[in-house]
Design a protein around this motif. Structure first.
Motif, short mmCIF file in Angstrom:
data_model
loop_
_atom_site.label_atom_id
_atom_site.label_comp_id
_atom_site.label_asym_id
_atom_site.label_seq_id
_atom_site.Cartn_x
_atom_site.Cartn_y
_atom_site.Cartn_z
N SER A 1 -9.66 1.22 -5.18
CA SER A 1 -8.36 1.86 -5.37
C SER A 1 -7.29 0.96 -4.80
CB SER A 1 -8.32 3.23 -4.68
OG SER A 1 -8.38 3.07 -3.27
N ILE A 2 -6.05 1.17 -5.25
CA ILE A 2 -4.91 0.46 -4.70
C ILE A 2 -3.78 1.45 -4.46
CG2 ILE A 2 -4.25 -0.27 -7.03
CD1 ILE A 2 -2.83 -2.68 -5.70
N THR A 3 -3.24 1.44 -3.24
CA THR A 3 -2.19 2.38 -2.84
C THR A 3 -0.99 1.62 -2.33
OG1 THR A 3 -3.84 4.04 -2.19
CG2 THR A 3 -1.61 4.32 -1.33
N PRO A 4 0.18 1.76 -2.94
CA PRO A 4 1.39 1.13 -2.41
C PRO A 4 1.90 1.88 -1.19
CG PRO A 4 1.93 2.44 -4.34
CD PRO A 4 0.44 2.50 -4.19
N THR A 5 2.51 1.18 -0.25
CA THR A 5 3.01 1.82 0.96
C THR A 5 4.46 2.27 0.82
OG1 THR A 5 3.74 -0.28 1.92
CG2 THR A 5 1.48 0.44 2.38
N SER A 6 5.12 1.94 -0.27
CA SER A 6 6.53 2.29 -0.44
C SER A 6 6.71 3.79 -0.61
CB SER A 6 7.10 1.58 -1.67
OG SER A 6 8.43 1.99 -1.92
N THR A 7 7.78 4.32 -0.01
CA THR A 7 8.15 5.72 -0.22
C THR A 7 9.29 5.84 -1.23
OG1 THR A 7 9.70 5.66 1.64
CG2 THR A 7 7.44 6.37 2.10
N ASN A 8 9.63 4.74 -1.88
CA ASN A 8 10.64 4.76 -2.93
C ASN A 8 10.18 5.67 -4.06
OD1 ASN A 8 12.12 3.94 -5.39
ND2 ASN A 8 12.93 2.30 -4.10
N PRO A 9 11.03 6.60 -4.52
CA PRO A 9 10.62 7.53 -5.58
C PRO A 9 10.28 6.84 -6.90
CG PRO A 9 12.97 7.71 -5.16
CD PRO A 9 12.41 6.87 -4.06
N ASN A 10 10.70 5.58 -7.06
CA ASN A 10 10.36 4.84 -8.27
C ASN A 10 8.97 4.20 -8.18
OD1 ASN A 10 12.87 5.31 -9.57
ND2 ASN A 10 13.81 3.74 -8.27
N ASP B 1 -1.86 -1.06 -22.47
CA ASP B 1 -0.72 -1.11 -21.55
C ASP B 1 -0.14 0.25 -21.19
OD1 ASP B 1 0.11 -4.16 -21.46
OD2 ASP B 1 -0.40 -3.70 -23.53
N THR B 2 -0.12 1.18 -22.12
CA THR B 2 0.71 2.38 -22.01
C THR B 2 0.53 3.12 -20.70
OG1 THR B 2 0.59 2.62 -24.41
CG2 THR B 2 1.38 4.51 -23.15
N ASN B 3 -0.71 3.35 -20.31
CA ASN B 3 -0.96 4.14 -19.10
C ASN B 3 -1.61 3.33 -17.99
OD1 ASN B 3 -0.11 6.65 -20.37
ND2 ASN B 3 -2.04 6.58 -21.52
N SER B 4 -1.58 2.00 -18.10
CA SER B 4 -2.39 1.20 -17.18
C SER B 4 -1.61 0.19 -16.35
CB SER B 4 -3.48 0.47 -17.97
OG SER B 4 -4.29 1.39 -18.68
N THR B 5 -0.34 -0.05 -16.65
CA THR B 5 0.48 -0.95 -15.85
C THR B 5 1.40 -0.14 -14.95
OG1 THR B 5 0.45 -2.67 -17.57
CG2 THR B 5 2.17 -2.81 -15.90
N PHE B 6 1.44 -0.47 -13.67
CA PHE B 6 2.21 0.28 -12.69
C PHE B 6 3.24 -0.65 -12.03
CE2 PHE B 6 -1.60 2.55 -13.46
CZ PHE B 6 -1.34 3.89 -13.24
N VAL B 7 4.33 -0.07 -11.55
CA VAL B 7 5.39 -0.87 -10.92
C VAL B 7 5.83 -0.25 -9.61
CG1 VAL B 7 6.26 -1.76 -13.12
CG2 VAL B 7 7.25 0.33 -12.16
N CYS B 8 6.29 -1.11 -8.71
CA CYS B 8 6.92 -0.71 -7.45
C CYS B 8 8.02 -1.72 -7.13
CB CYS B 8 5.92 -0.70 -6.30
SG CYS B 8 4.93 0.81 -6.17
N PRO B 9 9.00 -1.32 -6.33
CA PRO B 9 10.04 -2.28 -5.93
C PRO B 9 9.42 -3.45 -5.17
CG PRO B 9 10.71 -0.03 -5.42
CD PRO B 9 9.28 0.04 -5.81
N SER B 10 9.97 -4.64 -5.38
CA SER B 10 9.48 -5.82 -4.66
C SER B 10 9.62 -5.62 -3.16
CB SER B 10 10.28 -7.05 -5.10
OG SER B 10 10.08 -7.30 -6.47
N GLY B 11 8.69 -6.20 -2.42
CA GLY B 11 8.67 -6.03 -0.97
C GLY B 11 7.72 -4.94 -0.53
N THR B 12 7.15 -4.20 -1.48
CA THR B 12 6.16 -3.17 -1.16
C THR B 12 4.86 -3.82 -0.68
OG1 THR B 12 7.07 -1.67 -2.83
CG2 THR B 12 4.81 -1.25 -2.14
N ASP B 13 4.20 -3.21 0.30
CA ASP B 13 2.87 -3.63 0.72
C ASP B 13 1.83 -2.72 0.05
OD1 ASP B 13 3.89 -5.64 2.37
OD2 ASP B 13 4.06 -4.26 4.08
#
Length: 290
Positions: free
Chosen positions: A177-186, A253-265
């Motif tokens: 699994s992979i979990t981003p640490t950002s709390t940004n709503p995006n 691609d449709t449901n498999s690529t995810f994004v977060c703001p740069s600088g996220t751990d």
């Protein structure tokens, strides 16, 4: 045909994960954007006061400043040893409960992380792995061999976003699994692929240490998704049913690529998820910010 080495000619990489899949949505890439702005400012400098031109140039410069290096914390919760691999990053033997941290440079565009199993290395770091082997070295300098469950990422790309996914295009060997640490709503991209695919793998795709994809096994136009009208196959549907968030074929691609703001751990966990208290706190924080 047996396994094939995951290199830059594989269909998934050829399709340009994930930048070329995203750049088509933007009329101007980042470099040409800055060149265009500098051209405009050169014209302006001759017709407006110097200090105005200076402020404009400084503004463009600051837009190009890179964010901090991203940290990936990789933890093994499997009841067996996993030899983590990363490109860039190298490799590390992880017993159950152990972690390893890497910091690829901001702007890294084609990174990947995976686990290796059944490895044996000598004191110089030379040896072999049953799955995910990278040219017989502990400290990986190239892509690993199939089958291997992949985390793929591109950092600080268009619109200052990170793009990442879990890919089964080259097969499966270790749940993760992979979990981003950002709390940004995006940033809501907690991805899991924790199904026991190895035990359910079709007999024709089974190999020691994992389950091959049909793309690797058969290497045909249909299975490699190189035709103009590319669709799921029986085999790619099998992988998609097991791990709905993961890439199951090259153009999924449709449901498999995810994004977060740069600088996220990010926290990557073999055979499990990030700490449940951390994940719960992250979920609550994100939803309270909406």
């Amino acid at each position: 045909m047996g396994t094939k080495v995951m290199d830059e000619t594989s269909a998934h990489v050829r399709d340009g994960f994930p930048l070329s899949k995203s750049t088509s949505n933007f009329p101007l890439n980042r470099n040409s954007f800055y060149e265009h702005k500098h051209s405009q400012l050169s014209t302006m400098a001759g017709t407006i006061p110097f200090w105005i031109a200076f402020i404009a140039i400084l503004s463009v410069f600051l837009q190009g400043v890179k964010v901090k290096a991203t940290t990936f914390e990789i933890t093994n919760k499997c009841p067996y040893t996993v030899w983590a691999a990363a490109l860039p990053g190298g490799g590390k033997q992880l017993a159950q409960g152990q972690s390893w941290t890497i910091q690829p440079d901001a702007g890294t565009s084609t990174g990947r992380i995976w686990g290796r199993t059944g490895c044996s290395f000598d004191g110089s770091g030379r040896g072999t792995c049953q799955s995910g082997d990278c040219n017989g070295t502990l400290n990986c300098q190239g892509y690993g061999s199939a089958p291997a469950t992949l985390v793929e990422y591109s950092l600080d790309q268009l619109q200052n976003l990170d793009y990442y996914d879990i890919s089964l295009v080259d097969g499966f060997n270790v749940p993760l699994s992979i979990t981003p640490t950002s709390t940004n709503p995006n940033c809501k991209g907690i991805i899991t692929c924790l199904s026991d695919i190895n035990s359910q793998c079709p007999n024709e795709l089974k190999v020691s240490g994992g389950c091959l994809s049909a793309e690797v096994k058969y290497n045909t136009v249909d299975h490699c998704c190189t035709g103009a009208n590319c669709n799921q196959t029986l085999y790619s549907r099998f992988f998609k049913e097991q791990c709905p968030q993961a890439y199951s074929y090259a153009k999924d691609d449709t449901n498999s690529t995810f994004v977060c703001p740069s600088g996220t751990d990010y926290k990557i966990v073999f055979c499990g998820k990030s700490d449940p208290i951390f994940a719960l706190d992250l979920y609550i924080t994100i939803n309270n910010e909406e």
